[in-house]
Structures are given as C-alpha cells and as structure tokens.
Design a protein around this motif. Structure first.
Motif, mmCIF file in Angstrom:
data_model
loop_
_atom_site.group_PDB
_atom_site.id
_atom_site.type_symbol
_atom_site.label_atom_id
_atom_site.label_comp_id
_atom_site.label_asym_id
_atom_site.label_seq_id
_atom_site.Cartn_x
_atom_site.Cartn_y
_atom_site.Cartn_z
ATOM 1 N N ASP A 1 0.851 -1.190 0.000
ATOM 2 C CA ASP A 1 0.000 0.000 0.000
ATOM 3 C C ASP A 1 0.885 1.238 0.000
ATOM 4 N N ASP A 2 1.546 1.418 -1.118
ATOM 5 C CA ASP A 2 2.517 2.507 -1.252
ATOM 6 C C ASP A 2 2.304 3.143 -2.618
ATOM 7 N N GLU A 3 1.711 4.295 -2.648
ATOM 8 C CA GLU A 3 1.358 4.939 -3.917
ATOM 9 C C GLU A 3 2.594 5.264 -4.749
ATOM 10 N N GLU A 4 3.702 5.658 -4.090
ATOM 11 C CA GLU A 4 4.909 6.012 -4.837
ATOM 12 C C GLU A 4 5.476 4.800 -5.573
ATOM 13 N N ALA B 1 3.800 2.030 -6.470
ATOM 14 C CA ALA B 1 2.873 1.676 -7.556
ATOM 15 C C ALA B 1 3.024 2.627 -8.738
ATOM 16 N N GLU B 2 3.222 3.906 -8.446
ATOM 17 C CA GLU B 2 3.385 4.898 -9.509
ATOM 18 C C GLU B 2 4.694 4.684 -10.255
#
Length: 366
Positions: A288-291, A293-294
């Motif tokens: 759960d890490d947006e960076e 995944a991005e």
C-alpha cells in the motif's frame, strides 16, 4: 549460449566398484580374494551403516540437495565453459600445508577459474549472517591459490529463494576465529551475473485464460450457488492484455507465470449468465505505497524474478514435497535452458512486441 554436455556418463557398475575399493579394507594377512563372499558381506555392512547415518541426518541431506541444485542451475544458465565437482575423489598435499577443495570448479566464458563453496541457509534462519571459521576458510584459500583459482561462496537463502555468489574477500572479520557474511553484503557483492544470472522484468499483468466452449454448457442452479459444467474451447496467454501468438513469447510467459514471484488471482468472466472464460492473472505484489505503484506504472515494467530463483522454484517443485521434505537428492538439468529462454537476440528486429522483456544483470564492480 554455451550448451554443456556431461563429460562422464553415469556408470553404476564402475561407481560401485570404486566405492567398494575405498571401503574394502581387508585384515592384514587375510587370505580372502576381492570377490569373496566375506569381503562382499563386510562391504554391505559398512555401506548400510554409513548410509543409515547420512539418511538420518536432515541437514546433510538438504545440504547435498542444495549442491545438486547449484550445479543444475549453472548448467541451465548456459554461459560457463565447464563446471566440475571439485571435492570428489582423493587428493594429497604437502604436510603442514593443509588444503581442502571447494564443492565446485567453474571455468567462466572468459576463462577464469572459480572455486565455489555452496552453503544452504536453513529456512528458519531467513537471512541470518553466515559464519565461517578460519580453520575452514584457510585450507580452502590455500587450495584455490595452489590451483590458480578464485574462491567464492554461494549461499542459498532458501527461506526467500535467493542465491548469491560472493568472493571470499567479502567475508569480514567477526573475531579472532571467525569471519562472517551478512545478507546485505552478499547481495551487494553478488557475482551470479558472471555465470549467466539476470533479473527478468516485463509489463504486468501476465494472464493465462481457459476459454469456455459456448456450446454444451450445463447450469445447475442451487439457490445461492450455481454449478457450471463446460468444455474447454481454447487457452490463451496474454501480456498486459495483448494476446501472445509467438511460440517463443508464449514459452517465456508460461515460464514466468509458473516460476516467477507474481502470485495469481482467479477471475471468472460470466456474461448473460454464461461462462466466457476463467482468467489466471499474475501481478506483482505492490504494498500500500502509492509512490511504488506509480514508479512501476511510470517505468512500464516490474521484475518477475531472477533466472536463478525461478530455476530454483522449478527444481524445488520436483525434489521437495509440499511439506519441504526431500523426495529426490538431485534432478538432471536441461543444459542451456535458461540462456535460450530469453536469447541475446530477442530484442533484435522483433516484429511482435506483445511481450516486452527487460533483462538486468548485476555487476558488483569488484
């Protein structure tokens, strides 16, 4: 790619005779001859005793299996000129200069001689630092020097299915009697790329689909549940939604799905009450890490795993039970199979880019 062939075919009769000659020690002045029943019976008794001792030692069995895994992996990577069991057979050395051969000798594509000592790390130890006593290390180093080779250690971190190949100089002093190799240092100094290992990446997801034949489906409604019986009409492999039709790309995708690090999720597709297909979708695990995944989205690919780890998964499948018990001590390798999986010309003038592949080779910069 270098395809290795066996330089010594298995010969059970000669192997048995060699073992007999080493274990058959007649009493001084014995009148019996080599083929005599007494000598054979004595040999059988000795063999049963030492075999019982080894088979009742789980750590020895696992260590033996891991050595077989390392040899098979190197043969399958298909870049070295030779690999040989170095610690097999007798040897003699000058008194006062104790030497000990490592497990394997490897001759690289560039002609460098490597002596490799394989270490299987117990799964319960995870990434516990590996300690080597000076009294064990020094004879290995002397043997390497006498035979014109470089000594390396190959720990198999079995709990996380990772290999490292590390020069002996990377071991650091723990105290007066021991040296140590920690997991972080092993990964930074990893030289497996020297023998053909690489990280393989592609664009997620990879999908294996079973396509239902629209004819002949039977539905059995049971209240909240429905049982569907169907025939398989076709199967399909896809990369990021692109159907793979090239046989080589299909082979690569299938190997990555079977043995890579991406877990599958099952997704049935039902339209108008009828089963269309069942998709097995393989994606990288993204915390759960947006960076993060991005970053995967921006770079266009994610790593599926290293060739060495994927091969180890396949090897473990055929030599271990689901509970981790040993069902076989060795499995014959397919020479050059990993090198041919993604050949060096894969990126040259490809007409079909449905399966983009990234291949990353680590250089420790010694």
């Amino acid at each position: 790619m270098v395809v290795l062939i066996s330089g010594r075919k298995s010969a059970g009769d000669l192997d048995a005779l060699d073992l007999f000659s080493r274990m058959d020690v007649p009493a001084t002045g014995a009148a019996t001859t080599v083929p005599s029943p007494e000598r054979r019976e004595s040999f059988h008794q000795k063999l049963n005793a030492v075999l019982d001792q080894s088979l009742s030692n789980p750590s020895r069995l696992h260590g033996w299996r891991v050595q077989g895994l390392f040899e098979a992996m190197i043969v399958s990577l298909g870049t070295v000129r030779m690999i040989k069991e170095e610690d097999a057979g007798r040897y003699f050395f000058h008194a006062g200069d104790e030497v000990r051969p490592a497990d394997f000798r490897i001759i690289t594509a560039a002609g460098e001689h490597l002596l490799v000592e394989v270490k299987g790390v117990n799964p319960s130890n995870m990434t516990k630092p590996q300690r080597v006593r000076n009294q064990d290390l020094d004879p290995l180093l002397r043997y390497a020097e006498l035979t014109g080779a470089r000594l390396l250690f190959a720990p198999y971190w079995s709990a996380i299915n990772l290999w490292s190949l590390v020069d002996a100089s990377a071991l650091t002093r723990l105290d007066e009697r021991r040296r140590v190799l920690n997991f972080e240092s092993a990964m930074m100094a990893n030289e497996l790329g020297l023998v053909g290992d690489a990280q393989i990446g592609t664009e997620p997801p990879l999908t294996f689909s079973v396509i239902a034949d629209p004819a002949g489906q039977e539905h059995d409604d049971r209240g909240a549940q429905t049982e569907i019986r169907f025939r398989v009409g076709a199967v399909e492999l896809a990369s990021a939604g692109r159907v793979l039709t090239d046989p080589q790309q299909q082979k690569i995708a299938w190997f990555l799905m079977l043995h890579g690090q991406w877990p599958p999720t099952e997704q049935p597709v039902i339209e108008d009450g009828r089963l269309v297909r069942i998709n097995q979708v393989f994606r990288p695990v993204v915390p759960d890490d947006e960076e993060l995944a991005e970053a995967i989205s921006d770079q266009g690919f994610a790593l599926v795993g290293s060739l060495s780890s994927m091969y180890s998964n396949a090897y473990n499948d055929v030599t271990l039970t689901e509970d981790g018990e040993i069902r076989a001590l060795r499995h014959e390798p397919d020479p050059g199979a990993l090198a041919s999986l993604v050949p060096s010309d894969y990126w040259d003038n490809r007409e079909n880019d449905a399966l983009p592949i990234w291949k990353l080779t680590q250089d420790p910069g010694r």
